[in-house]
Scaffold this active site. Structure first.
Site, PDB file in Angstrom:
ATOM      1  CE  LYS A 258      -2.546   0.700   3.639  1.00  0.00           C
ATOM      2  NZ  LYS A 258      -2.192  -0.472   4.146  1.00  0.00           N
TER       3      LYS A 258
ATOM      4  CB  THR B 166       5.185   0.137  -2.453  1.00  0.00           C
ATOM      5  OG1 THR B 166       5.843  -0.438  -1.524  1.00  0.00           O
ATOM      6  CG2 THR B 166       6.021   0.024  -3.752  1.00  0.00           C
TER       7      THR B 166
ATOM      8  NE  ARG C  24      -0.247   4.956   8.579  1.00  0.00           N
ATOM      9  CZ  ARG C  24      -0.541   3.800   8.999  1.00  0.00           C
ATOM     10  NH1 ARG C  24      -1.029   3.455  10.048  1.00  0.00           N
ATOM     11  NH2 ARG C  24      -0.424   2.665   8.053  1.00  0.00           N
TER      12      ARG C  24
ATOM     13  CE  LYS D 282       2.265  -2.882   8.169  1.00  0.00           C
ATOM     14  NZ  LYS D 282       3.100  -1.744   7.818  1.00  0.00           N
TER      15      LYS D 282
ATOM     16  CB  ALA E  16      -4.839   1.278  10.384  1.00  0.00           C
TER      17      ALA E  16
ATOM     18  CG  PHE F 163      -3.538  -2.783   8.923  1.00  0.00           C
ATOM     19  CD1 PHE F 163      -2.536  -3.746   8.740  1.00  0.00           C
ATOM     20  CD2 PHE F 163      -3.514  -2.284  10.061  1.00  0.00           C
ATOM     21  CE1 PHE F 163      -1.420  -3.935   9.434  1.00  0.00           C
ATOM     22  CE2 PHE F 163      -2.663  -2.488  11.113  1.00  0.00           C
ATOM     23  CZ  PHE F 163      -1.546  -3.428  10.652  1.00  0.00           C
TER      24      PHE F 163
ATOM     25  CG  PHE G 126       4.618  -9.471  -6.053  1.00  0.00           C
ATOM     26  CD1 PHE G 126       5.596  -9.945  -5.330  1.00  0.00           C
ATOM     27  CD2 PHE G 126       3.733  -8.690  -5.918  1.00  0.00           C
ATOM     28  CE1 PHE G 126       5.569  -9.631  -3.754  1.00  0.00           C
ATOM     29  CE2 PHE G 126       3.679  -8.265  -4.262  1.00  0.00           C
ATOM     30  CZ  PHE G 126       4.564  -8.380  -3.576  1.00  0.00           C
TER      31      PHE G 126
ATOM     32  CD1 TRP H   4       8.552  -3.080  -4.547  1.00  0.00           C
ATOM     33  CD2 TRP H   4       9.618  -4.083  -6.278  1.00  0.00           C
ATOM     34  NE1 TRP H   4       9.617  -3.671  -4.101  1.00  0.00           N
ATOM     35  CE2 TRP H   4      10.353  -4.429  -4.980  1.00  0.00           C
ATOM     36  CE3 TRP H   4      10.274  -4.865  -7.375  1.00  0.00           C
ATOM     37  CZ2 TRP H   4      11.532  -5.289  -4.937  1.00  0.00           C
ATOM     38  CZ3 TRP H   4      11.354  -5.759  -7.321  1.00  0.00           C
ATOM     39  CH2 TRP H   4      11.855  -5.858  -5.993  1.00  0.00           C
TER      40      TRP H   4
END
Length: 559
Positions: A74, A76, A97, A108, A276, A304, A384, A412
């Site tokens: 998210k 990224t 954030r 994480k 969150a 999240f 991916f 990415w």
């Protein structure tokens, strides 16, 4: 296949510009940047006040499906989209954030994006940054110390030590501190009582900093914090302890948003960091509203899945700050959809179109939920290298069957060049004027009804269940004038239910409410559901085991 560089290697190789040059891009004069080194700076309160009359740009929310160990990306995508909008000629600012040390050293990882869609300096952002979290921790614990000190010196306020509700905090995952006994050791150390620690990102001080509009508002909200109750159950506020002034002093610099840059030298505000799953999951109102005065587009994220972050972004942040989002992006990955379709992490590399189709139920639920708020949405498939054409097409076909569009994004690997199509789609959505944003429930709705509304309309559960003591507490707060506050659900991020192992799109489940906490300063009721913890623990193999300094003194292992 060429060797894939790690996020930290990519970040270290970045060609950064002086932060004054980044500020100049969005009209912030050098004298209004308070530098922390060469590549990050705080934006002065005077400058923020000076642009309040500017026209607002358009606000874009990036949210996601429920997180899985497979990863969604998210942040990224948020960073990539900001770069993509700048690439197609729009003036865009990213608002995200700050990272908590707990997940950094836990499981994480950090919060600076990844691959070629990152905010830098990555190491600083994921560690101490500009010290905001330390200031929040210190201000919170000053209040804790003042409570026990007041009781020790005679307790003029008549605090019932059985009803002290203000816990301590630290920015680390430490399950041993969830419940403690404090003030042991005799008369000199005060009166023994039960207490406990939450993680800093769950602190009401963090929420207040992220929702306050300026220093004056910050100090008022700090004073509104309820720290304890007397024997007659009347509340004791932080201002009764004369704590609000000193706390505001500790937070004076932390209130100023941090300006940094993306790998492509575009501006990013990184400020605040409430979780969150246990807090409201959005960056600061000050950063977002300031960015809106300086850019055509502001891209922000909510933590999240959309059931937590987006719901709180809409029902708490937008409601409180008067924000009107123009569009939303829902991030999904083929890998995560396969996990929602029942595939184990170790089997994700094999093509499994049937599992993708099954897992799309989770994505579909989030699309429906975002549209309930009247905000137009587009799906970003975060690519991916293991994704197959058939799997990608299955996602696109599913989203099309819901009347929406899914766009494959390769930011990415390729930065802004890999996300141009999404950037153009977001502009089209935002410029169409199709947003009819409205929160899910009205202020006047009774508190337990607000909880039930979220359970039924967002989680698709049958109902919220709670003991009489919880319902009585909510009723008492309504009688005391807090009934118009929104509710902030604290729940597992992994499922629409309170069972983290129940993936996909379950329906008909009950949501047990374990506890409710009044955050009078922040302006919401925290509703703790199921087994979610406000102080996380570390996993069996913490990420910290792989973090070290190499022979050149550089940090390795952060991600």
């Amino acid at each position: 296949m060429a060797e894939v560089k790690s996020d930290i290697e990519i970040a270290r190789a970045a060609s950064k510009k002086q932060i004054q040059e980044i500020g100049a891009k969005i009209g912030i004069p050098t004298e209004h940047l308070l530098p922390y080194g060469h590549d990050k700076a705080k934006v002065s309160a005077e400058f923020i006040k000076s642009v309040k009359g500017n026209r607002d740009g358009k606000l874009i929310l990036v949210t996601a499906i429920n997180p899985t160990p497979a990863g969604e990306g998210k942040t990224t995508t948020t960073v990539g989209l900001g770069d993509g909008l700048n690439r197609i000629g729009k003036k865009a600012i990213v608002c995200i954030r700050e990272a908590s040390l707990g997940p950094n050293f836990g499981v994480k990882g950090g919060a600076a994006g990844g691959g070629y869609a990152q905010v830098v300096p990555m190491e600083d952002m994921n560690l101490h940054f500009t010290g905001d979290f330390h200031a929040i921790t210190t201000a919170h614990n000053l209040l804790s110390a003042l409570i026990d000190n007041h009781i020790y010196w005679g307790n003029d306020l008549g605090i019932d030590i059985r009803r002290v509700v203000w816990r301590r905090v630290m920015d680390m995952n430490d399950r041993a501190l969830r419940e403690i006994l404090c003030s042991l050791g005799g008369v000199a150390n005060g009166f023994p009582r039960e207490a406990g620690f939450d993680i800093t990102v769950a602190s009401e001080v963090m929420a207040i900093l992220c929702l306050a509009t300026d220093l004056k508002d910050l100090e008022k909200r700090l004073g509104d914090i309820i720290v304890a109750y007397r024997r007659d159950k009347t509340p004791v506020y932080a201002r009764d302890l004369k704590a609000d002034g000193a706390m505001a002093v500790l937070l004076k610099d932390a209130m100023q948003p941090n300006l940094v840059q993306t790998l492509e030298n575009n501006p990013a505000f990184v400020h605040g960091g409430p979780f969150a799953n246990i807090a409201h999951g959005c960056n600061s109102v000050v950063a977002t509203t300031t960015a809106l005065k300086l850019a055509d587009y502001v891209v922000t994220e909510a933590g999240f899945g959309a059931d937590l972050g987006a719901e709180k972004f809409f029902d708490i942040k937008c409601r409180k700050a008067g924000l009107k989002p123009a569009a939303a992006v829902i991030v999904a990955t083929v890998r995560a959809l396969k996990m929602n379709g029942g595939v184990k992490k170790e089997d994700l590399g094999a093509e499994n179109v049937a599992a993708v189709k099954k897992g799309c139920a989770n994505l579909g639920r989030h699309i429906e939920n975002v549209k309930q708020f009247g905000v137009p949405a587009v799906v970003a498939i975060n690519h991916f290298h293991s994704d197959t054409e058939a799997e990608i097409q299955a996602v696109k076909d599913f989203v099309a069957s819901m009347g929406e569009e899914a766009i494959l994004c390769k930011h990415w690997a390729h930065g802004s060049a890999g996300i141009e199509e999404l950037a153009n789609k977001v502009v089209a959505l935002a410029e169409s004027g199709g947003s009819q944003f409205a929160p899910l429930y009205p202020d006047a709705m009774p508190l337990f009804e607000k909880i039930n509304t979220i359970v039924q309309r967002i989680y698709r559960g049958s109902e919220a269940i709670a003991d009489k003591s919880v319902r009585d507490q909510l009723h008492a707060w309504e009688q005391a004038g807090y009934g118009k506050l929104p509710v902030c659900m604290a729940k597992t991020q992994y499922s629409f239910s309170t069972d983290p192992n129940l993936r996909g799109a379950p329906t008909g489940h009950t949501v047990p409410v374990r506890e409710v906490r009044l955050s009078a300063g922040a302006g919401f009721i925290v509703v703790i559901c199921g087994e979610v913890m406000t102080m996380p623990g570390l996993p069996k193999t913490p990420s910290s085991e792989k973090i070290f300094l190499n022979e050149m003194g550089q940090i390795e292992g952060l991600f």
